[in-house]
Design a protein around this motif. Structure first.
Motif, PDB file in Angstrom:
ATOM      1  N   UNK A  15      -7.609 -31.143   6.019  1.00  0.00           N
ATOM      2  CA  UNK A  15      -9.070 -31.204   6.090  1.00  0.00           C
ATOM      3  C   UNK A  15      -9.608 -32.195   5.066  1.00  0.00           C
ATOM      4  N   UNK A  16     -10.805 -32.757   5.361  1.00  0.00           N
ATOM      5  CA  UNK A  16     -11.404 -33.639   4.367  1.00  0.00           C
ATOM      6  C   UNK A  16     -11.915 -32.816   3.192  1.00  0.00           C
ATOM      7  N   UNK A  17     -12.298 -33.507   2.118  1.00  0.00           N
ATOM      8  CA  UNK A  17     -12.553 -32.837   0.843  1.00  0.00           C
ATOM      9  C   UNK A  17     -13.656 -31.790   0.945  1.00  0.00           C
ATOM     10  N   UNK A  18     -14.765 -32.131   1.611  1.00  0.00           N
ATOM     11  CA  UNK A  18     -15.888 -31.185   1.689  1.00  0.00           C
ATOM     12  C   UNK A  18     -15.523 -29.963   2.522  1.00  0.00           C
ATOM     13  N   UNK A  19     -14.835 -30.185   3.642  1.00  0.00           N
ATOM     14  CA  UNK A  19     -14.422 -29.068   4.487  1.00  0.00           C
ATOM     15  C   UNK A  19     -13.371 -28.227   3.770  1.00  0.00           C
ATOM     16  N   UNK A  20     -12.506 -28.879   3.006  1.00  0.00           N
ATOM     17  CA  UNK A  20     -11.497 -28.158   2.231  1.00  0.00           C
ATOM     18  C   UNK A  20     -12.150 -27.198   1.253  1.00  0.00           C
ATOM     19  N   UNK A  21     -13.177 -27.662   0.548  1.00  0.00           N
ATOM     20  CA  UNK A  21     -13.863 -26.807  -0.424  1.00  0.00           C
ATOM     21  C   UNK A  21     -14.508 -25.609   0.259  1.00  0.00           C
ATOM     22  N   UNK A  22     -15.113 -25.823   1.418  1.00  0.00           N
ATOM     23  CA  UNK A  22     -15.726 -24.731   2.168  1.00  0.00           C
ATOM     24  C   UNK A  22     -14.673 -23.727   2.614  1.00  0.00           C
ATOM     25  N   UNK A  23     -13.526 -24.228   3.051  1.00  0.00           N
ATOM     26  CA  UNK A  23     -12.454 -23.358   3.534  1.00  0.00           C
ATOM     27  C   UNK A  23     -11.890 -22.505   2.392  1.00  0.00           C
ATOM     28  N   UNK A  24     -11.719 -23.103   1.224  1.00  0.00           N
ATOM     29  CA  UNK A  24     -11.202 -22.355   0.080  1.00  0.00           C
ATOM     30  C   UNK A  24     -12.180 -21.268  -0.352  1.00  0.00           C
TER      31      UNK A  24
END
Length: 278
Positions: free
Chosen positions: A192-201
């Protein structure tokens, strides 16, 4: 925010007990070598290492999912069930109920010819006996729980019709649908891209806390592991080289290999600063 308590939850029941786990190929190559560790109920363990360190093979062995041509020996007790050498019927009962897995690329776990709603409904129906409207409502609830804003549309969609971030949320909804005691997250944000990664975490952290689940979080990214785990186990060439509370390991690593991982980790300091208290 201050970091949460990262001490080992010694008072919790042992949910996963791995002793001497070894994975070999049919021609005798050892890919995971005499690995031992435990995960207590409600605990979060990070499994860290570079590509080829044996992380993903370890997670597959925990659920009896090793590919053809590989064999596991040793002991893996999951919620009291011995996984190594267990018949498929027993393994099927363990998967989803006691432990579930979210992989790096959900397209490998999702059926490309089946709508999203049905892929969540089938394991739910098997585990709970729900049917009809009650089952449909449970599917919608599962999609809402992972913060998908259009659950009805997502339920009707095929995997290729939604984004990578949405597919990963669906995969997480599937994994959590039957309330397993242990969630195995194998590089769940890497694609995932960085922003989506942060949301997922953030989503993963919230859902795990709400359900008081145990987590085995597998990653090559030490900064990510530092955000979401209590303890960390470092793998190199299929062997454990270091284990301990995550703050101890990343601030005072003992093994040379761990020191190299820490030196190469991006945004590690900010990851430690932003850890949320339990």
């Amino acid at each position: 925010m201050s970091p949460r308590d990262t001490s080992f939850h010694a008072s919790g029941d042992t949910l996963l007990d791995v002793r001497g786990l070894t994975v070999r190929t049919d021609d005798g190559r050892v890919l995971v070598d005499d690995l031992s560790f435990t995960v207590a109920s409600g605990e979060r363990l990070g499994l860290i290492g570079e590509s080829g360190s044996g992380k993903s093979l370890t997670t597959l062995a925990l659920l009896g999912l090793l590919p053809d041509g590989m064999t596991a020996t040793g002991s893996v007790e999951l919620a009291g069930t011995q996984v190594v050498g267990a018949p498929e019927k027993r393994l099927t009962a363990v998967r989803g109920r006691d432990a579930a897995v979210v992989f790096q690329e959900p397209l490998t776990a999702l059926d490309p010819l089946m709508r999203m709603g049905r892929q969540i409904a089938e394991p739910l129906a098997r585990r709970t006996g729900l049917k009809g409207r009650e089952l449909n409502s449970a599917v919608t609830e599962a999609l809402v729980r992972v913060r998908l804003s259009e659950p009805d549309r997502i339920a009707r969609a095929f995997p290729h019709e939604i984004s990578g971030g949405q597919r990963q949320r669906v995969a997480l909804a599937m994994a959590l649908a039957c309330d397993p005691g242990l969630l195995i997250a194998d590089e769940p944000t890497t694609a995932l891209d960085v922003s989506v990664q942060a949301e997922m975490l953030d989503l993963l952290d919230t859902l795990v806390r709400e359900r008081e689940m145990a987590v085995l979080f597998v990653s090559h990214d030490l900064a990510v592991v530092a955000k979401v785990t209590d303890r960390v186990l470092v793998l190199k060439d299929g062997r454990a080289v270091e284990e301990g509370p995550v703050l101890d390991v990343v601030t005072a690593p003992r093994a040379e290999y761990t020191r190299a991982l820490v030196a190469g980790a991006r945004k590690l300091e900010s990851a430690l600063d932003l850890r949320s208290p339990r």
